[in-house]
Write a protein that holds these residues in place. Structure first.
Motif, PDB file in Angstrom:
ATOM      1  N   TYR A   1       0.857  -1.185   0.000  1.00 27.41           N
ATOM      2  CA  TYR A   1       0.000   0.000   0.000  1.00 27.41           C
ATOM      3  C   TYR A   1       0.893   1.235   0.000  1.00 27.41           C
ATOM      4  CZ  TYR A   1      -3.435  -3.462   1.307  1.00 27.41           C
ATOM      5  OH  TYR A   1      -4.248  -4.570   1.318  1.00 27.41           O
TER       6      TYR A   1
ATOM      7  N   LYS B   1       1.018   5.410  -0.131  1.00 27.56           N
ATOM      8  CA  LYS B   1       0.260   6.634   0.102  1.00 27.56           C
ATOM      9  C   LYS B   1       1.193   7.801  -0.199  1.00 27.56           C
ATOM     10  CE  LYS B   1      -1.069   7.703   4.381  1.00 27.56           C
ATOM     11  NZ  LYS B   1      -1.866   7.792   5.627  1.00 27.56           N
TER      12      LYS B   1
ATOM     13  N   ASP C   1      -6.914   5.591  -5.482  1.00 24.93           N
ATOM     14  CA  ASP C   1      -7.921   6.488  -4.941  1.00 24.93           C
ATOM     15  C   ASP C   1      -7.223   7.805  -4.635  1.00 24.93           C
ATOM     16  OD1 ASP C   1     -10.375   7.384  -3.825  1.00 24.93           O
ATOM     17  OD2 ASP C   1      -9.617   6.903  -1.820  1.00 24.93           O
ATOM     18  N   TYR C   2      -7.807   8.910  -5.097  1.00 22.83           N
ATOM     19  CA  TYR C   2      -7.208  10.227  -4.882  1.00 22.83           C
ATOM     20  C   TYR C   2      -8.255  11.128  -4.258  1.00 22.83           C
ATOM     21  CZ  TYR C   2      -4.561  14.487  -5.813  1.00 22.83           C
ATOM     22  OH  TYR C   2      -3.875  15.669  -5.686  1.00 22.83           O
TER      23      TYR C   2
ATOM     24  N   HIS D   1      -3.804   7.136  -2.783  1.00 23.30           N
ATOM     25  CA  HIS D   1      -3.675   5.796  -2.215  1.00 23.30           C
ATOM     26  C   HIS D   1      -3.582   4.805  -3.372  1.00 23.30           C
ATOM     27  CE1 HIS D   1      -4.796   6.865   1.948  1.00 23.30           C
ATOM     28  NE2 HIS D   1      -5.528   7.794   1.355  1.00 23.30           N
TER      29      HIS D   1
ATOM     30  N   THR E   1      -3.109   0.675  -4.183  1.00 23.78           N
ATOM     31  CA  THR E   1      -3.062  -0.701  -3.690  1.00 23.78           C
ATOM     32  C   THR E   1      -2.405  -1.538  -4.769  1.00 23.78           C
ATOM     33  OG1 THR E   1      -5.081  -0.352  -2.427  1.00 23.78           O
ATOM     34  CG2 THR E   1      -4.419  -2.632  -2.834  1.00 23.78           C
TER      35      THR E   1
END
Length: 145
Positions: free
Chosen positions: A53, A55, A120-121, A127, A129
């Motif tokens: 993950y 970030k 995902d923003y 983020h 994955t």
């Protein structure tokens, strides 16, 4: 004229603060010709048995201004924070914001399935994955004593 006693420890303290600032800063040299620095986004990696993950902190950057490319062993991120143009008749504007292009390559500790990456923003935080390949998930290393 006043005399000031020289304290060698003060010089060492100053050097220590400068070294600490160097490691806390998120800037990298942009080249040898110009002595400017380019700001790169801060990153956080978390690895589990099934995935990695990632970030990234990207405040003030629109999703359309980001280019994210994922290979089996690295993530390549580039983008641009565009400056806002304002016209003021009087006064001076001072800013500590960085505007311009950036690029960062983050090597990964395990091979991933780059075709199954999800992103995902939201609120300036990206983020990713990155699912590991089946070989990496089941990889067991025997240690001989």
């Amino acid at each position: 004229m006043t005399l000031v006693r020289w304290n060698p420890w003060r010089e060492i303290d100053t050097l220590q603060r400068q070294i600490n600032n160097l490691f806390e800063d998120n800037r990298v040299p942009s080249g040898l010709v110009d002595r400017d620095f380019i700001k790169v986004p801060a990153a956080e990696l978390k690895e589990t048995d099934n995935a990695i993950y990632l970030k990234l902190e990207l405040p003030g950057i629109d999703a359309k201004d980001l280019d994210i490319q994922v290979t089996e062993d690295a993530v390549h991120i580039s983008g641009e924070r565009k400056s806002e143009t304002k016209t003021e008749e009087n006064g001076t504007t001072k800013t500590e914001f960085y505007y311009g292009k950036f690029q960062r390559v983050i090597p990964l500790s395990a091979r991933i399935q780059n075709t199954n990456v999800s992103a995902d923003y939201k609120d300036g935080i990206l983020h990713l994955t990155l699912p590991k390949t089946e070989k990496e998930k089941n990889k067991v290393v025997k240690v001989n004593l």
